[in-house]
Enzyme design. Structure first.
Site, PDB file in Angstrom:
ATOM      1  N   GLY A   1       0.615   5.519   1.157  1.00 18.51           N
ATOM      2  CA  GLY A   1      -0.244   6.601   1.776  1.00 18.51           C
ATOM      3  C   GLY A   1       0.419   7.954   1.503  1.00 18.51           C
ATOM      4  O   GLY A   1       1.276   7.909   0.879  1.00 18.51           O
TER       5      GLY A   1
ATOM      6  N   VAL B   1       3.647   1.178   2.612  1.00 22.30           N
ATOM      7  CA  VAL B   1       3.494   0.112   3.645  1.00 22.30           C
ATOM      8  C   VAL B   1       3.778  -1.423   2.957  1.00 22.30           C
ATOM      9  O   VAL B   1       3.646  -1.589   1.791  1.00 22.30           O
ATOM     10  CB  VAL B   1       1.792   0.163   4.052  1.00 22.30           C
ATOM     11  CG1 VAL B   1       1.637  -1.124   5.143  1.00 22.30           C
ATOM     12  CG2 VAL B   1       1.400   1.317   4.633  1.00 22.30           C
TER      13      VAL B   1
ATOM     14  N   ASP C   1      -8.324  11.208  10.671  1.00 23.89           N
ATOM     15  CA  ASP C   1      -7.993  10.629   9.450  1.00 23.89           C
ATOM     16  C   ASP C   1      -8.709   9.442   9.211  1.00 23.89           C
ATOM     17  O   ASP C   1      -8.200   8.580   8.761  1.00 23.89           O
ATOM     18  CB  ASP C   1      -6.634  10.464   8.995  1.00 23.89           C
ATOM     19  CG  ASP C   1      -6.452  10.460   7.635  1.00 23.89           C
ATOM     20  OD1 ASP C   1      -7.373  10.842   6.764  1.00 23.89           O
ATOM     21  OD2 ASP C   1      -5.551   9.770   6.885  1.00 23.89           O
TER      22      ASP C   1
ATOM     23  N   GLY D   1       4.035   7.868   2.946  1.00 23.93           N
ATOM     24  CA  GLY D   1       4.825   6.666   2.683  1.00 23.93           C
ATOM     25  C   GLY D   1       4.389   5.505   2.173  1.00 23.93           C
ATOM     26  O   GLY D   1       3.198   5.707   1.775  1.00 23.93           O
TER      27      GLY D   1
ATOM     28  N   GLY E   1       0.835  -1.229   0.005  1.00 23.00           N
ATOM     29  CA  GLY E   1       0.170   0.037  -0.094  1.00 23.00           C
ATOM     30  C   GLY E   1       0.973   1.255   0.099  1.00 23.00           C
ATOM     31  O   GLY E   1       1.887   1.390   0.190  1.00 23.00           O
TER      32      GLY E   1
ATOM     33  N   LYS F   1       5.336   0.632   8.198  1.00 24.07           N
ATOM     34  CA  LYS F   1       5.060   1.768   7.344  1.00 24.07           C
ATOM     35  C   LYS F   1       6.144   2.561   7.263  1.00 24.07           C
ATOM     36  O   LYS F   1       6.835   3.099   8.342  1.00 24.07           O
ATOM     37  CB  LYS F   1       3.731   2.520   8.221  1.00 24.07           C
ATOM     38  CG  LYS F   1       3.309   3.910   7.622  1.00 24.07           C
ATOM     39  CD  LYS F   1       2.679   4.751   8.194  1.00 24.07           C
ATOM     40  CE  LYS F   1       2.027   5.758   7.602  1.00 24.07           C
ATOM     41  NZ  LYS F   1       1.341   6.873   8.757  1.00 24.07           N
TER      42      LYS F   1
END
Length: 1011
Positions: free
Chosen positions: A686, A691, A824, A689, A684, A710
């Site tokens: 974000g 993951v 968030d 940064g 992933g 992360k």
């Protein structure tokens, strides 16, 4: 909470409209049909205007939504809730006879339409609940027709200041400017509108200012709403001179000073809400003479003195909310006796003394009574205990005494009962209330046995009482719903029954400070969501079950018992460092490792300093010296052999990494984490940064494992913003321990990069299950091949995710001190473990509030598009309600299957859902097709409506996460029951978002008013 009813102010206008709608005796003037068809085309030929047909132009007065006068001219266009969208048609301004225009609750996007200036006969104009924006023209007062009596602009996006020229509309009777984005101060010129009966200014981010003194000239004013307007200064006592005033709403401002009621003339008042201000002084005695008063909200101010006894005699009083002041004396003794409609009384956090009024439920309508943290004494009156309508009763922290009347436990409506911190006595019946969900009776003098029926509750806390006997062996039988159980500080005896393990929803259990004996059942380790277990200060014996050593158990206390044997290796972490104190029979296999305070080493021999096994002290000393020499030689050799290898590895892996663990023994170091940061492990990306899923071999037991890493930007030195994000996330997550919050294992950092290492969640983020390619076992995203996809989440699974995520947020908002705001919340930050349990993740934007009610000023706007609460765009001061808004979007995603940025012209899913609901759209039609026909439509509708409620534009209109969780849990119970009965004919859905639902939601959460 009751609100002003706007239509009732205009019987004359509405009567005129009906006459106009019937009038079509004369043929219409040429060209008006053409104008209507232009309007229709401007809005894209919507279905609602299909009846506007060029071939029937001569009969336009019979077209739907059109009204004509006797001469055939169009005088009325009523298009409220018509689902029209687009710009405002200029052709409207050419309807020269138009007197009535209503386009409310649509999706019209435009600045204020100057075309309306050409409508010289306009009397009624309603543009509310659309997307009109920009500043109101300075000439609006002179541009609109002088005949205008109604101007409704509420629920739009107008900004800038309110033009003073509105004061020229001297015939205005109704002016609604609420729920926009107006700034500046409220213009004093509005006080010149002598005909005004209704004025709505609430929910605007005005600059700090006072309510204009010129408003004393509004002698015809019936309703004034100026809540959440940033009002400051002394209370505007001139309002008491307005003889016709019925509804006064000034709540959630910063008004100070006393209420001075000299020359009081406002005797028609029916509703007064000045709550959440800083008003001081006494409650005016004259309020007790307001015979039409139905609502009195004075809570969260600085009122002092006694409540006038006459308030207890108000014949129409329904709602009385006085909590969080400095009031003293007794509650009005006649309260309820002469108010048959009284149903809501809230007087917590004052200094009241005396007894609870006997007649509160005389009218048979009382639903809600809270009087926490006063000094009330005496007993719970029989009249209250026999109140069959009562749903919520909270009397914590008073001086109440005597036995609780048995009728209180056998009433049929009570749902939420808290009596903690009193001197109450008596025992609990074998059968607890059928509807009760929460029962908190700690710190009293209750005695007798614990009934097995408490397993049907959700929360039962009874610490520090005098309960005795054994814990019921049938505690987990039936359908247990219990989530929290506290029986500490009683006189319970016997063993812990194995049936306790059947409490499958239990997250916290405290049985400490009793006289329990026997062993700890190994079955407790199989409880799926248990995270807090306290069995300390008992007489438990035997060993510590290996089954208890599981990641979900984040807090364990077995201290001060008689346990023996070896502590399982799984407890070798800092989390359990003080879990085993004062158990002399326990030992640990890892001597000298520094964990498990107070536990001796199992490897230790005799500690008497003399001979042992025939080996002399001198001989032992010699052996130790020889061994040390050999060890030194071996170490030196190893150093030279591996020095170059370590040097190469240091270059390859940046050996300057600093690792900060949040559990005692990780089972891995930095090397496998750094080696795993490869593209093939990327799962992933974000905003700050990437993951990765990193596999490793546990160096303690040799087992394979995986973590989520992360990585916060590695290109160059981190800027200050990202440094703050890293510190925030690490600091908050490292201290949190909750079953619905992802666990942070450690963090790694060097000068150029930051890494956060979490437990890996096998099923990834919720977003991929709702909107994208689902994750296969192992958590890695697969190609779009159909065979690689899982089936969509069914409704019970979705609801389970909602409940789990809500529990995590509730913990952050209501159990952490100070509370934590995530900022968030979104579907991709709700992770699912192998059992699809939801866990809140990614706290990079989280921050702690300095104290409850005093939000910290944020340094920057943060959040994700589609999830961000509106207030984030115009203020840096946010509260927990931003998380409630974002979570509401998640609920809408779960019910509709649509993404947060869905909405087209509506801009976002939240706005689309609101307009869909307001326009009377079908909720089943909005439901995700994969769950639409599964037999849960009633529960899906509840959650959809809850999502709309959570995404209310103003923070104060949103519920708390506690309220949200209660609704979801109730809905989950119904869904679970339906699954068992396969939705048999005996099932009947109860409304979950209305009065009488049995859910503890404060009166301020009025769904129908908000939407």
């Amino acid at each position: 909470m009751d609100t002003p009813r706007r239509a009732s102010v205009y019987p004359r206008i509405l009567g005129l409209v009906l006459v106009l709608l019937r009038a079509a005796a004369q043929p219409p003037p040429a060209g008006e049909a053409r104008l209507l068809l232009e309007i229709k085309r401007a809005w894209g030929d919507p279905p609602v205007l299909a009846g506007w047909n060029a071939t029937a132009a001569a009969a336009l007065c019979s077209w739907p939504h059109v009204g004509c006068d006797a001469s055939g001219r169009v005088v009325n266009l009523t298009l409220a809730n018509a689902n029209v969208a687009g710009a405002f048609p200029d052709a409207v301004g050419n309807l020269s006879g138009l007197t009535y225009l209503d386009v409310s609750n649509n999706s019209i996007r435009s600045v204020f339409p100057s075309a309306l200036y050409r409508c010289a006969s306009l009397q009624y104009l309603n543009l509310s609940q659309n997307y009109f924006g920009g500043v109101l023209p300075a000439e609006i007062g002179s541009g609109l027709a002088a005949s205008l009596t109604t101007l409704d602009l509420d629920g739009n996006e107008f900004n800038g200041t309110i033009p003073a020229s509105l004061s020229r509309l001297r015939n205005l009777e109704y002016l609604a400017l609420n729920s926009n984005r107006f700034t500046g101060i409220i213009p004093a010129e509005l006080g010149e509108l002598a005909s005004l009966q209704v004025l709505y200014l609430d929910n605007n981010p005005f600059n700090a200012g006072q309510l204009p003194a010129s408003f004393k000239n509004l002698t015809n004013l019936v309703s004034l709403t100026a809540s959440q307007c940033n009002l400051v200064g002394d209370f505007p006592n001139f309002l008491w001179s307005l003889k016709k005033l019925q509804q006064l709403y000034l709540y959630t401002n910063n008004i100070t000073g006393d209420m001075v009621v000299d020359g009081f003339a406002a005797r028609s008042l029916t509703e007064i809400d000045v709550s959440e201000n800083k008003i001081s002084g006494v409650i005016p005695e004259v309020f007790g003479g307001l015979e039409n008063l139905t609502l009195l909200n004075l809570f969260m101010n600085n009122f002092s003195g006694e409540v006038p006894a006459s308030i207890g005699q108000l014949p129409l009083l329904r709602i009385l909310r006085l909590h969080t002041n400095r009031l003293n004396g007794t509650l009005p003794p006649e309260l309820g006796k002469q108010s048959p409609g009284l149903y809501y009384v809230e007087v917590d956090y004052n200094e009241f003394t005396g007894v609870i009024p006997e007649g509160l439920c005389t009218g048979g309508n009382l639903q809600y009574l809270t009087a926490k943290s006063n000094r009330l004494n005496g007993s719970i009156p029989a009249g209250l205990a026999n109140c069959t309508t009562l749903e919520t009763l909270s009397l914590d922290n008073n001086q109440l005494s005597s036995d609780v009347p048995e009728a209180l436990w056998t009433a049929t409506q009570l749902y939420f009962v808290t009596l903690q911190g009193n001197q109450l006595t008596g025992s609990l019946p074998a059968t607890i209330l059928l509807n009760i969900s929460t029962l908190r009776i700690g710190n009293n003098q209750f005695s007798g046995n614990i009934p097995a029926a408490v397993a049907a509750l959700q929360v039962f806390t009874a610490e520090n009482n005098r309960f005795s006997g054994a814990i019921p062996t049938s505690l987990g039988d039936g359908m247990p719903l219990l989530q929290r159980l506290s029986l500490s500080g009683n006189q319970l005896s016997g063993g812990i029954p194995r049936s306790v393990a059947k409490l499958s929803q239990l997250t916290q259990m405290d049985l400490s400070r009793n006289q329990l004996t026997g062993g700890i059942p190994a079955e407790l380790g199989a409880m799926p969501v248990l995270s807090v277990l306290d069995l300390s200060s008992n007489k438990l014996s035997g060993n510590v079950p290996q089954a208890l050593a599981k990641p979900q158990l984040t807090s364990l206390n077995l201290s001060s018992n008689q346990l023996s044997g070896k502590v399982p290796a799984g407890f070798a972490t800092a989390v359990y460092d003080t879990s085993f104190l004062d158990n002399p029979g326990l030992c640990t296999a890892a001597a000298g490792s520094g964990y498990l305070t107070g536990v001796r080493s199992c490897a230790g021999g005799s500690q008497d300093g003399g001979s042992s096994g025939g080996v002399s002290h001198a001989l032992r000393t010699g052996l130790l010296v020889a061994g040390a020499a050999l060890l030194l030689i071996a170490s030196a050799f190893a150093f030279f052999v591996v020095r170059d290898v370590k040097k190469r590895r240091r270059v390859a892996e940046q050996d300057d990494w600093k690792i900060t663990p949040f559990v005692k023994d990780l089972g891995f170091g930095e090397a496998p984490i750094l080696r795993g940061l490869t593209e093939e492990n990327l799962v992933g990306r974000g905003g700050s940064g990437r993951v990765y899923r990193v596999a490793y071999t546990n160096r303690l037991n040799g087992r394979a494992g995986a973590v989520a890493v992360k990585q916060i930007r590695t290109a160059g030195k981190l800027d200050q913003k990202l440094e703050r994000e890293f510190s925030s996330e690490a600091g908050i997550l490292g201290s949190l321990r909750h079953n619905n919050i992802v666990r942070l294992l450690c963090c790694l950092s060097n000068a150029e990069s930051k890494l956060l290492v979490y437990d890996y969640m096998d099923n990834g983020g919720l977003d991929r299950w709702l909107h994208g390619d689902a994750l296969v076992a192992g958590g890695r995203p697969m190609a779009r091949a159909r065979s690689a996809r899982r089936e969509p989440l069914d409704w019970p699974a979705r609801l389970g995710v909602a409940v789990g995520a809500a529990q995590g947020l509730c913990y952050m908002h209501h159990e952490c001190e100070p509370p934590i705001v995530h900022r968030d919340v979104k579907a991709s930050n709700i992770l699912l473990d192998s059992e699809f349990r939801a866990k809140i993740a990614d706290f990079g934007l989280a921050t702690m509030l300095l104290q409850a009610g005093a939000p910290e000023t944020m340094s920057a706007v943060a959040g994700s598009f589609g999830y961000m609460a509106p207030e984030c765009a115009y203020t840096k001061k946010v509260s927990e309600k931003v998380d409630v808004y974002s979570f509401g979007v998640v609920l809408l995603e779960l019910t509709t299957g649509k993404e947060a940025n869905y909405g087209g012209e509506h801009g976002s899913l939240a706005e689309w859902a609101r307009h869909h609901y307001q326009s009377g759209g079908s909720i089943p039609d909005a439901t995700d097709k994969s769950i639409r026909y599964a037999g849960y439509s009633d529960d899906i509708e509840v959650v959809f409506r809850l999502g709309v409620l959570c995404t209310a534009e103003m923070p104060s209109s949103r519920p708390t996460m506690n309220d949200v969780l209660q609704i979801l849990v109730k809905c989950s119970e119904r869904t679970h029951q339906k699954g068992k009965t396969e939705r048999g004919p005996e099932y009947e859905a109860a409304p979950l978002l209305s009065n009488g639902s049995g859910i503890e939601i404060e009166e301020k959460i009025d769904f129908d008013r908000i939407v």
